[in-house]
Design a protein around this motif. Sequence first.
Motif, PDB file in Angstrom:
ATOM      1  N   VAL A   1       1.004  -1.395   0.011  1.00  0.00           N
ATOM      2  CA  VAL A   1      -0.065   0.330   0.238  1.00  0.00           C
ATOM      3  C   VAL A   1       0.786   1.007  -0.154  1.00  0.00           C
ATOM      4  O   VAL A   1       2.121   1.245   0.288  1.00  0.00           O
ATOM      5  CB  VAL A   1      -0.852  -0.311   1.786  1.00  0.00           C
ATOM      6  N   ALA A   2      -0.024   2.054  -0.280  1.00  0.00           N
ATOM      7  CA  ALA A   2       1.015   3.799  -0.470  1.00  0.00           C
ATOM      8  C   ALA A   2       0.318   4.833   0.269  1.00  0.00           C
ATOM      9  O   ALA A   2      -0.588   5.424   0.363  1.00  0.00           O
ATOM     10  CB  ALA A   2       1.662   3.941  -1.979  1.00  0.00           C
ATOM     11  N   THR A   3       1.588   6.120   1.010  1.00  0.00           N
ATOM     12  CA  THR A   3       1.069   7.116   0.971  1.00  0.00           C
ATOM     13  C   THR A   3       1.828   8.219   0.534  1.00  0.00           C
ATOM     14  O   THR A   3       3.121   7.461   0.655  1.00  0.00           O
ATOM     15  CB  THR A   3       1.098   6.782   2.367  1.00  0.00           C
ATOM     16  N   ALA A   4       1.775   9.726   0.643  1.00  0.00           N
ATOM     17  CA  ALA A   4       3.432  10.184   0.915  1.00  0.00           C
ATOM     18  C   ALA A   4       2.452  11.495   1.685  1.00  0.00           C
ATOM     19  O   ALA A   4       1.944  11.713   2.661  1.00  0.00           O
ATOM     20  CB  ALA A   4       2.539  11.168  -0.396  1.00  0.00           C
TER      21      ALA A   4
ATOM     22  N   GLU B   1       0.497  -0.845  12.903  1.00  0.00           N
ATOM     23  CA  GLU B   1      -0.133  -1.706  12.650  1.00  0.00           C
ATOM     24  C   GLU B   1      -1.448  -2.082  12.173  1.00  0.00           C
ATOM     25  O   GLU B   1      -1.282  -3.532  11.311  1.00  0.00           O
ATOM     26  CB  GLU B   1      -0.939  -1.143  14.111  1.00  0.00           C
ATOM     27  N   LEU B   2      -1.817  -1.050  11.666  1.00  0.00           N
ATOM     28  CA  LEU B   2      -2.489  -1.397  10.044  1.00  0.00           C
ATOM     29  C   LEU B   2      -1.934  -1.596   8.977  1.00  0.00           C
ATOM     30  O   LEU B   2      -3.153  -2.748   8.927  1.00  0.00           O
ATOM     31  CB  LEU B   2      -3.032   0.554   9.895  1.00  0.00           C
ATOM     32  N   ILE B   3      -1.827  -1.442   8.656  1.00  0.00           N
ATOM     33  CA  ILE B   3      -0.305  -2.173   7.467  1.00  0.00           C
ATOM     34  C   ILE B   3      -0.229  -3.130   8.011  1.00  0.00           C
ATOM     35  O   ILE B   3      -0.810  -3.979   6.868  1.00  0.00           O
ATOM     36  CB  ILE B   3       0.883  -0.166   7.252  1.00  0.00           C
ATOM     37  N   ALA B   4       0.044  -3.590   9.066  1.00  0.00           N
ATOM     38  CA  ALA B   4       0.650  -4.962   9.234  1.00  0.00           C
ATOM     39  C   ALA B   4      -0.426  -5.975   9.401  1.00  0.00           C
ATOM     40  O   ALA B   4      -0.236  -7.306   8.601  1.00  0.00           O
ATOM     41  CB  ALA B   4       1.334  -5.154  10.619  1.00  0.00           C
ATOM     42  N   ALA B   5      -1.771  -5.547   9.332  1.00  0.00           N
ATOM     43  CA  ALA B   5      -2.631  -6.549   9.912  1.00  0.00           C
ATOM     44  C   ALA B   5      -3.464  -7.051   8.357  1.00  0.00           C
ATOM     45  O   ALA B   5      -4.025  -7.570   7.892  1.00  0.00           O
ATOM     46  CB  ALA B   5      -4.037  -5.782   9.883  1.00  0.00           C
ATOM     47  N   LEU B   6      -2.893  -5.456   7.233  1.00  0.00           N
ATOM     48  CA  LEU B   6      -3.151  -5.811   6.094  1.00  0.00           C
ATOM     49  C   LEU B   6      -2.985  -6.805   5.102  1.00  0.00           C
ATOM     50  O   LEU B   6      -3.353  -7.373   4.481  1.00  0.00           O
ATOM     51  CB  LEU B   6      -3.308  -4.457   5.301  1.00  0.00           C
ATOM     52  N   GLY B   7      -1.362  -7.900   5.996  1.00  0.00           N
ATOM     53  CA  GLY B   7      -0.214  -8.613   5.285  1.00  0.00           C
ATOM     54  C   GLY B   7       0.270  -7.993   4.446  1.00  0.00           C
ATOM     55  O   GLY B   7       0.808  -9.169   3.533  1.00  0.00           O
ATOM     56  N   VAL B   8       0.159  -6.861   3.956  1.00  0.00           N
ATOM     57  CA  VAL B   8       1.546  -6.725   2.920  1.00  0.00           C
ATOM     58  C   VAL B   8       2.897  -6.836   3.133  1.00  0.00           C
ATOM     59  O   VAL B   8       3.693  -7.306   4.115  1.00  0.00           O
ATOM     60  CB  VAL B   8       1.361  -5.128   2.681  1.00  0.00           C
ATOM     61  N   ASP B   9       3.403  -7.249   1.865  1.00  0.00           N
ATOM     62  CA  ASP B   9       5.001  -7.600   1.910  1.00  0.00           C
ATOM     63  C   ASP B   9       5.395  -5.721   1.637  1.00  0.00           C
ATOM     64  O   ASP B   9       6.561  -5.948   2.559  1.00  0.00           O
ATOM     65  CB  ASP B   9       5.697  -7.876   0.440  1.00  0.00           C
ATOM     66  N   ALA B  10       4.948  -4.759   2.069  1.00  0.00           N
ATOM     67  CA  ALA B  10       5.739  -3.198   1.294  1.00  0.00           C
ATOM     68  C   ALA B  10       4.524  -2.225   1.850  1.00  0.00           C
ATOM     69  O   ALA B  10       3.318  -2.644   1.639  1.00  0.00           O
ATOM     70  CB  ALA B  10       6.169  -3.414  -0.214  1.00  0.00           C
ATOM     71  N   TYR B  11       5.298  -1.047   2.107  1.00  0.00           N
ATOM     72  CA  TYR B  11       4.594  -0.082   1.655  1.00  0.00           C
ATOM     73  C   TYR B  11       5.861   1.054   1.354  1.00  0.00           C
ATOM     74  O   TYR B  11       6.698   1.075   2.074  1.00  0.00           O
ATOM     75  CB  TYR B  11       4.888   0.634   3.631  1.00  0.00           C
ATOM     76  N   ARG B  12       4.634   1.796   1.024  1.00  0.00           N
ATOM     77  CA  ARG B  12       5.449   2.848   0.173  1.00  0.00           C
ATOM     78  C   ARG B  12       5.189   3.934   0.537  1.00  0.00           C
ATOM     79  O   ARG B  12       3.732   4.625   1.116  1.00  0.00           O
ATOM     80  CB  ARG B  12       4.912   2.543  -1.450  1.00  0.00           C
ATOM     81  N   PHE B  13       5.835   5.293   1.219  1.00  0.00           N
ATOM     82  CA  PHE B  13       5.314   6.761   1.889  1.00  0.00           C
ATOM     83  C   PHE B  13       6.783   7.023   1.062  1.00  0.00           C
ATOM     84  O   PHE B  13       7.691   6.898   1.036  1.00  0.00           O
ATOM     85  CB  PHE B  13       5.643   6.336   3.187  1.00  0.00           C
ATOM     86  N   SER B  14       6.735   8.569   1.378  1.00  0.00           N
ATOM     87  CA  SER B  14       7.557   9.724   1.359  1.00  0.00           C
ATOM     88  C   SER B  14       7.936  10.104   2.074  1.00  0.00           C
ATOM     89  O   SER B  14       7.672  10.151   2.822  1.00  0.00           O
ATOM     90  CB  SER B  14       6.716  10.578   0.413  1.00  0.00           C
ATOM     91  N   ILE B  15       9.728  11.531   2.237  1.00  0.00           N
ATOM     92  CA  ILE B  15      10.162  11.240   2.887  1.00  0.00           C
ATOM     93  C   ILE B  15       9.517  12.882   3.339  1.00  0.00           C
ATOM     94  O   ILE B  15       9.806  13.809   1.494  1.00  0.00           O
ATOM     95  CB  ILE B  15      11.811  11.429   3.419  1.00  0.00           C
ATOM     96  N   ALA B  16       9.053  13.577   4.219  1.00  0.00           N
ATOM     97  CA  ALA B  16       9.418  15.346   3.798  1.00  0.00           C
ATOM     98  C   ALA B  16      10.542  15.970   3.926  1.00  0.00           C
ATOM     99  O   ALA B  16      11.142  16.010   5.040  1.00  0.00           O
ATOM    100  CB  ALA B  16       8.072  16.059   4.868  1.00  0.00           C
TER     101      ALA B  16
END
Length: 442
Positions: free
Chosen positions: A20-23, A70-85
Motif C-alpha cells: 500500500v502507498a502514501t505520501a 499496526e494497520l498496515i501489518a494487519a493487511l498482510g502486505v509485503d511492502a509499504y511505500r511512503f515518502s520523506i518530507a
Amino acid sequence: MKLSLAANSALLKPGFMFGVATASFQIEGAADSRLPCIWDTFCAEPGRIKDGSNGLVACDHVNRWREDVELIAALGVDAYRFSIAWGRVINIDGSINSAGVNFYQQLLDELAKRNIKAFVTLYHWDLPQYLQDNGGWLNRTTAYKFAEYADVITKAFGNRVYSYATLNEPFCSAYLSYEAGIHAPGIQNRKQGRQVAHHLLLAHGLAMQVLKKNAPQAKNGIVLNFSPCHPASNIDADIRAAKMADEYHNQWYIQPLLEGCYPDLLSQLPASDQPDITEGDLTIIAQPLDFLGVNYYTRTVYRANDKGWFSDVPPTRQPLTDMGWEIYPQGLTEILLAMHNRYTLPPVYITENGAAMPDTLQQGQINDYARIAYFQQHLQATENAINAGMRIDGYFAWSLMDNFEWAEGYVKRFGIVYVDYTTQQRTLKASAVALRDLFAER
Ligand code: FCB
C-alpha cells in the motif's frame, strides 16, 4: 465481495510483492515540526484547494504512526511505500533535523520488525518553501540541493530501506505545477514547465549517483505516471494530436532516463519554449535504474486544436470514478506493453493504482464495491501484461488511507481505510478486507 485471481496467477507466485502507498504531505500533518513547503503556501492561497483545506493536520500520521503501522501489518502486505518530507529532515542551513530523521528511523525499524519492506520516495512534491523562494525547480541549484539531501538521508537510514525512488511523478511537479497551474506553485508557463521537468530529471540523475554509492543494497529508481493517449476520432489530425500528447506527457519523462534524449517533439517547440540543457545533463539523467515505478489511474483522450497542438477531451464513457476519471483497466496493460515493446525496461513495480469513490460510512461499514471491482480489473490488467512477457515485481494500492488529495482537498477518498477527519478514527473499508483476504491466500 471478494477479489479473486486464478490459482496459477503470476501475482500469487512467491516474489511478487503487494503493498500500500502514501505520501508525506498527504498524511503526516504535524506541520509545526517541519519547514513550510510549497503546498503549505499554495493551500493558503484562496481558491487553490477545492474545499479550502490544507495539510497542517491531514491524517495526523506523525502522531499516530504506530497505530498506522499496526494497520498496515494487519493487511498482510509485503511492502509499504511512503515518502520523506524534505523539510522535516533537513534544516535551512543543510544540517540534519534529528527529530525528523528519528521519526522516519523509528517507522523504518517498526516496519522491519514486521517484515514489511520499505519503499521510500525522496520527493513527493513537498519542496521546502525556502528553496522555492530561491527559484525552486526553475533554479538548477535545486537539483544539486536534492542530491545533497539524498546523501544525508541515505546515510542516516543505513540499510533500513529496501527501495528508494528519487521522484514521484515529475510530470505533476512540472506540467501540473508550472503549465496547467493546478498544483503548487500554480504557474502557467510552458517554458518554465519544460525547464522544471529538465531540472527534476537532472535531480533524479544526480541523486541516483548518490544512491548507488550510499545504498548499493537498495533497489533504486524512479516513479513515473503514465496514461495512454487516445485520439478522439480517427481523423489524422486527432491521431497526430494524441501522439503528440503521448510524447509530451509520457515519453518526455521516460525517454531521457532510458535513452538519454528527449522526444523529437522538443525540436518542434518554439525556441522560446525549449528548456536550457547543459552539455552532459542527459548523461547524468540516464543513470541505470534498478526499477521503474509505474503509477496508473486512467486513459486520456485528445483532439487536435486550432493552435496545431492537442487538447484533452473530457471522458464520454462510463463508468467514472469520483474524480471523474474513466475506469479503463485495459489502458494499464496497453501502456505497460507499449513501453515494454519500445524500451529495454528495468523490472517494473506498479507503485500506485486505485480509485476515489463516494464512500459513506453506514453502521460502521464502508461497502466500497466499486473500488473492489476497480482493483479486480487492474490486478487482472497487471497479470495480462506479465503473461504477455513483461517483468512486473509488485503492485501497490493507492492509498492505505483517505488523505489530502492535493487540489481536491479531503473530499476525494482514495483510501482502502476510511478516515474520519474529526476523530482521526480509521475504519477498514470492504476493499481493505478484500485485499487482505487476497494477500492471505498466498
Ligand atoms: C497521483 C499521486 C498521489 C495521489 C494519486 C491519486 O498522481 O502520486 O499522490 O494523489 O495521484
